[in-house]
Every structure is written in structure tokens, then in C-alpha cells.
Design a protein around this motif. Sequence first.
Motif, PDB file in Angstrom:
ATOM      1  N   VAL A 127       0.936   4.894-119.765  1.00  0.00           N
ATOM      2  CA  VAL A 127      -0.519   5.428-119.536  1.00  0.00           C
ATOM      3  C   VAL A 127      -0.697   4.444-118.361  1.00  0.00           C
ATOM      4  O   VAL A 127      -0.615   3.078-118.294  1.00  0.00           O
ATOM      5  CB  VAL A 127      -1.408   4.777-120.712  1.00  0.00           C
ATOM      6  N   THR A 128      -1.033   4.842-117.159  1.00  0.00           N
ATOM      7  CA  THR A 128      -1.751   4.153-115.994  1.00  0.00           C
ATOM      8  C   THR A 128      -3.012   3.890-115.890  1.00  0.00           C
ATOM      9  O   THR A 128      -3.568   4.337-116.782  1.00  0.00           O
ATOM     10  CB  THR A 128      -1.106   4.993-114.691  1.00  0.00           C
ATOM     11  N   ALA A 129      -3.405   2.876-114.978  1.00  0.00           N
ATOM     12  CA  ALA A 129      -4.807   2.413-114.868  1.00  0.00           C
ATOM     13  C   ALA A 129      -5.696   3.627-114.409  1.00  0.00           C
ATOM     14  O   ALA A 129      -6.820   3.658-114.811  1.00  0.00           O
ATOM     15  CB  ALA A 129      -4.791   1.347-113.835  1.00  0.00           C
ATOM     16  N   GLY A 130      -4.908   4.584-113.819  1.00  0.00           N
ATOM     17  CA  GLY A 130      -5.686   5.891-113.435  1.00  0.00           C
ATOM     18  C   GLY A 130      -5.718   6.636-114.566  1.00  0.00           C
ATOM     19  O   GLY A 130      -6.446   7.991-114.460  1.00  0.00           O
ATOM     20  N   GLY A 131      -5.355   6.729-115.577  1.00  0.00           N
ATOM     21  CA  GLY A 131      -5.317   7.554-116.773  1.00  0.00           C
ATOM     22  C   GLY A 131      -4.350   8.572-116.979  1.00  0.00           C
ATOM     23  O   GLY A 131      -4.061   9.207-117.772  1.00  0.00           O
ATOM     24  N   ASP A 132      -3.140   8.451-116.083  1.00  0.00           N
ATOM     25  CA  ASP A 132      -2.088   9.522-116.125  1.00  0.00           C
ATOM     26  C   ASP A 132      -1.238   9.056-117.422  1.00  0.00           C
ATOM     27  O   ASP A 132      -0.992   7.843-117.565  1.00  0.00           O
ATOM     28  CB  ASP A 132      -1.332   9.550-114.827  1.00  0.00           C
ATOM     29  N   LYS A 133      -0.847  10.150-117.904  1.00  0.00           N
ATOM     30  CA  LYS A 133       0.149   9.788-118.887  1.00  0.00           C
ATOM     31  C   LYS A 133       1.613  10.341-118.713  1.00  0.00           C
ATOM     32  O   LYS A 133       1.736  11.509-118.387  1.00  0.00           O
ATOM     33  CB  LYS A 133      -0.160  10.604-120.285  1.00  0.00           C
ATOM     34  N   ILE A 134       2.710   9.457-118.567  1.00  0.00           N
ATOM     35  CA  ILE A 134       3.890   9.996-117.936  1.00  0.00           C
ATOM     36  C   ILE A 134       4.903   9.968-119.162  1.00  0.00           C
ATOM     37  O   ILE A 134       5.087   8.660-119.752  1.00  0.00           O
ATOM     38  CB  ILE A 134       4.520   9.076-117.015  1.00  0.00           C
ATOM     39  N   ALA A 135       5.339  11.005-119.534  1.00  0.00           N
ATOM     40  CA  ALA A 135       6.190  11.215-120.833  1.00  0.00           C
ATOM     41  C   ALA A 135       7.547  10.601-120.243  1.00  0.00           C
ATOM     42  O   ALA A 135       8.111  10.923-119.512  1.00  0.00           O
ATOM     43  CB  ALA A 135       6.233  12.716-121.280  1.00  0.00           C
ATOM     44  N   TYR A 136       8.377  10.200-121.512  1.00  0.00           N
ATOM     45  CA  TYR A 136       9.609   9.636-121.396  1.00  0.00           C
ATOM     46  C   TYR A 136      10.398   9.930-122.536  1.00  0.00           C
ATOM     47  O   TYR A 136      10.111  10.257-123.708  1.00  0.00           O
ATOM     48  CB  TYR A 136       9.850   7.967-120.987  1.00  0.00           C
ATOM     49  N   ASP A 137      11.848  10.200-122.150  1.00  0.00           N
ATOM     50  CA  ASP A 137      12.717  10.311-123.446  1.00  0.00           C
ATOM     51  C   ASP A 137      13.540   8.832-123.462  1.00  0.00           C
ATOM     52  O   ASP A 137      14.018   8.433-124.344  1.00  0.00           O
ATOM     53  CB  ASP A 137      13.851  11.138-122.859  1.00  0.00           C
ATOM     54  N   ARG A 138      13.612   7.957-122.284  1.00  0.00           N
ATOM     55  CA  ARG A 138      14.051   6.775-122.449  1.00  0.00           C
ATOM     56  C   ARG A 138      13.248   6.035-121.352  1.00  0.00           C
ATOM     57  O   ARG A 138      12.667   6.534-120.577  1.00  0.00           O
ATOM     58  CB  ARG A 138      15.650   6.385-121.929  1.00  0.00           C
TER      59      ARG A 138
END
Length: 507
Positions: free
Chosen positions: A216-227
Motif C-alpha cells: 500500500v502506497t502513501a497515495g492509497g494505491d494497492k499493488i498486488a504481488y506474488d513475490r
Amino acid sequence: MTEDQSSSGPDLTRGIPVTALNGGKCLGHVGKQDVLLLQVADEIFAIDARCSHYHGPLIDGLVVGNTVRCPWHHACFDLRSGEAIRAPAISPLSCWRVEKRDGHIFVENKRDEPREIPPVSRSAAPERIVIIGGGAAGFAAAEMLRRHDFQGSIVMLSADTAGPVDRPNLSKDYLAGSAPEEWMPLRSDKYYSKKNIDLRLRTEVVSIDVTGRHAVTAGGDKIAYDRLLLATGAEPVRLTIPGGDQPIVHTLRSLDDCRAIIAAAQAGRRAVVIGASFIGLEVAAALRARDVKVRVVAPGKYPMERILGPEMGDFVRVLHEEHGVIFHLEDTVVAIEGSKVQLKSGAVHEADFVVAGIGVRPRLALAEQAGLAIDDGIVVNAYLETSVPGIYAAGDIARWPDPHSGRNIRVEHWVVAERQGQVAALNMLGRQEKFEAVPFFWSQHYDVPINYVGRAEKWDEVVIDGNIKGKDCTVQYKADGRVLATASIYRDLQSLEAELRMERATL
């Protein structure tokens, strides 16, 4: 200037006798390109003569099996493919076709065979990899992923304003004014778009959801990951003394930091450097190259004594004094008021700017928030995986089981960070490769390079071979008769040999 004058050794297109491979090495040229011939058993290899990192002369390096190691900064290349298999070199070397005729060796054309890189197993590879951090480890991981033909998503999140840069140069040639800014990026902006690496600058990550597998970024974005790779590095320790937060006080970690110090050096001619660490003294040397008057204040009796011991530390002091640096050792700065820097001893010195080089601390906030195991760094296993499966850590923040000392260690060195990023990348692709590299760093003081392999926090014996004052020596740091580390000045081959001995002495 003629081609013969600008090129090294014989013209290999005309052939040389096989017997010319004196000691298994011969430096020649093809056109204007210097080419190095190396003989390993009955096989002869022809490669670019200089390292792709800082152009170190590979003829002075060390051949180990079918690889050659650079004498300057210990990069390693595969002789068959030219691949840069060990940082700090990233780019490969060209390989040349070798022909034997009538007892002679001829080299005319580069080989154009595809490089021998093991393909990624599509079934084992993740689809989404997120890298948090834009330094050495993060960049090396992203580059290695694409080098091994990983086709999935790579998102690289960096709080910096600039892409990954050659950070060692920030305290060396770039700060001194002898390296232009175009040399600083590890790769151009076009590289990231060409390789489909989503590099997001000025992006702060505030949390990691290990259950939902997203950052989760300070701007509210959620970046999904497998690794996920944590490569957040370290941050400079700030002064806590009165006046330590004034605008004239600088630290050095980022390209922006370095630009600010350069601007200060252009506007002012007097500097106080707080701390006699490698960074502090490299800054002092760089500022002297800009004709800035420099005072160094540090609590120790000798510069860098904790790492190099008193003999080497005193040599470094004398070297800097010969270049005009004034030391205030066994002293500390207690306050900064305007341009006045007050020392514990009572002395007060005028300074147009101050550079604080009093150490760094690992950035562990994200790891702590995510619940990862922490012990003076993020605890990782031999594969650089943290206590949470699928999350890896590399660089200044990683504390790993070192097979050479038998202890868990954390090291704040550029080359270590790059090599860990490379290994972490392979393991995120399912390779299960242990990180077993011997720690290495180099430091530059005017015309004197210091190479250091291994790690010695404490020692009971120092063995000096050669002459430290004569700038020709190796210094071994030993405990219970065992060599823990070796420092060297102008003994590049011995430094490589010391590294190899440590590799082979794994506990």
C-alpha cells in the motif's frame, strides 16, 4: 594517432604463435578493440579486455575455472558466454571466435551465439513481482529477472526522485567533479520502458498486507504481488545536537543529497565533516578536489579504526593530511550555531557547510509493520527469504546466515547489496540458490584504492605483508589463527586470491 598506437598488443587478426600465451594470457587487439586471450586447460577464450563496470584490466584479474574476475572491484564474467555473473558488473562482455591454424591463434570476429542463460520455468514463475526500493539491490533484482527472461509483471517502487544510480560515485568522482552526471544512472530511463519494468519514483510504501499480498502506497494505491522483495536500504543517522537540523548541515545518501553538497561547495570554501568513516573521508577527499578547506571531527583515535585497525587508520590520516585535511580526533561536535561549529574540546570553527557522516541505520519500518522477524535487520534464510514465505529481503536491511563466519551478519556494502538482489531474483523464480558470496567493498582516497574482503568485527592479530606507508600491502585480520578479512592497497590479485580462499573455506 594510428591504430597500432591506440590499441594494445599484437594484431590478433594476423595471428600470434600459441606460445605467445605466456602464463595463459595475452592482450591484443582486433581493429581498435582490445581483446584478451585466456587459456584454460586446452581451451582458449577471447573476450573484451576490460571489465564492463569501471573498465578494470582483466589481464590483471584472476581466472577461476571458466570465469575471470576483475582486479578492481571483483566482478566476475563467464568466459564462454561473456555473461556478468557477479556484480558490480551488470553488462556482459563480448566474446570472440578463436581459430587455430599452423600453430597460430587468430581472432577476427565476435561470436553471435545466444547467451547461455537458463530459461525460467513458466509453471514455477510468479506472475507479479513487486520490488520496494530503488537502490543497488532493487535494481540488480529487476535486471536479473529480465535477464533470465521473466515475462511477468515487475513493479519497482522507490521513494527517490531519481532512478537507480551508481551510489559509490556519490562520495567519489561525481562529488569531486570528475564524473559527469550522465555517468550516474545505472541504466537510462528508456531501459525501464524497454524491459517493461514499471519504475515508480517518489512513491512511498506505507504498509504491506501479507495476507492479501499487496503493498500500500502513501497515495492509497494497492499493488498486488506474488513475490515481494524488500530492498529499502538504509538511511543516514541524523545529528541530534543543537543546530544539527540547520540548512547548512547535509547528509549523503541520494543523488539529491550529493547535488546539495556540490552546490554548497560551489558557494562556500569551508567545510566540517563529522565522522571519519569511509563515507566521511571520501567526502573529505572529494571536497579537497574542489579546493574546499576541510576539517574532520571524529571521536576515535584513528580514522576507520573499527574496520581497518590503527596501522591502516593512521596511514589514512596521514594521507588526508598530506592533501590538506585537518583532523580533530578524539573529539565531537556538540553544537552548530549559524556558521560556528563548537567542539567538545571547546574549540570553535567556522564552516560554510557541514556534512554528517556518522553512520546509517536500516529502514525496517515496513518489515516491522508486516510482522517479519527482525534482529538488527530483517532475518532471512540462506535463500534470502524472510520469515513470511514469498517475501524476500536484500541489501543493507538483510541479516543472513554467512557460511564463511558461521554467524548471522548484516553488511552495508554496495556490492553485497547488488549480489543479494541478483540471488533474491533467482530465488523468486524458484531457483533455490544460496547466497554465499564473501563480502567485498572498495574505498577511494585521492589516488589510493583500498579493497576489503571478508568481515572482521573483532580480531586478535593483524598480519601486514608489504609496506602500508609505501602504498603496497595486504593486511590480514585474524582471530584464533583464522583470517576473517583482508584489506589491500595496490595488490589487486592478492585481494582476489584472498576472496577465493575465503569462499573455499566455508564452515
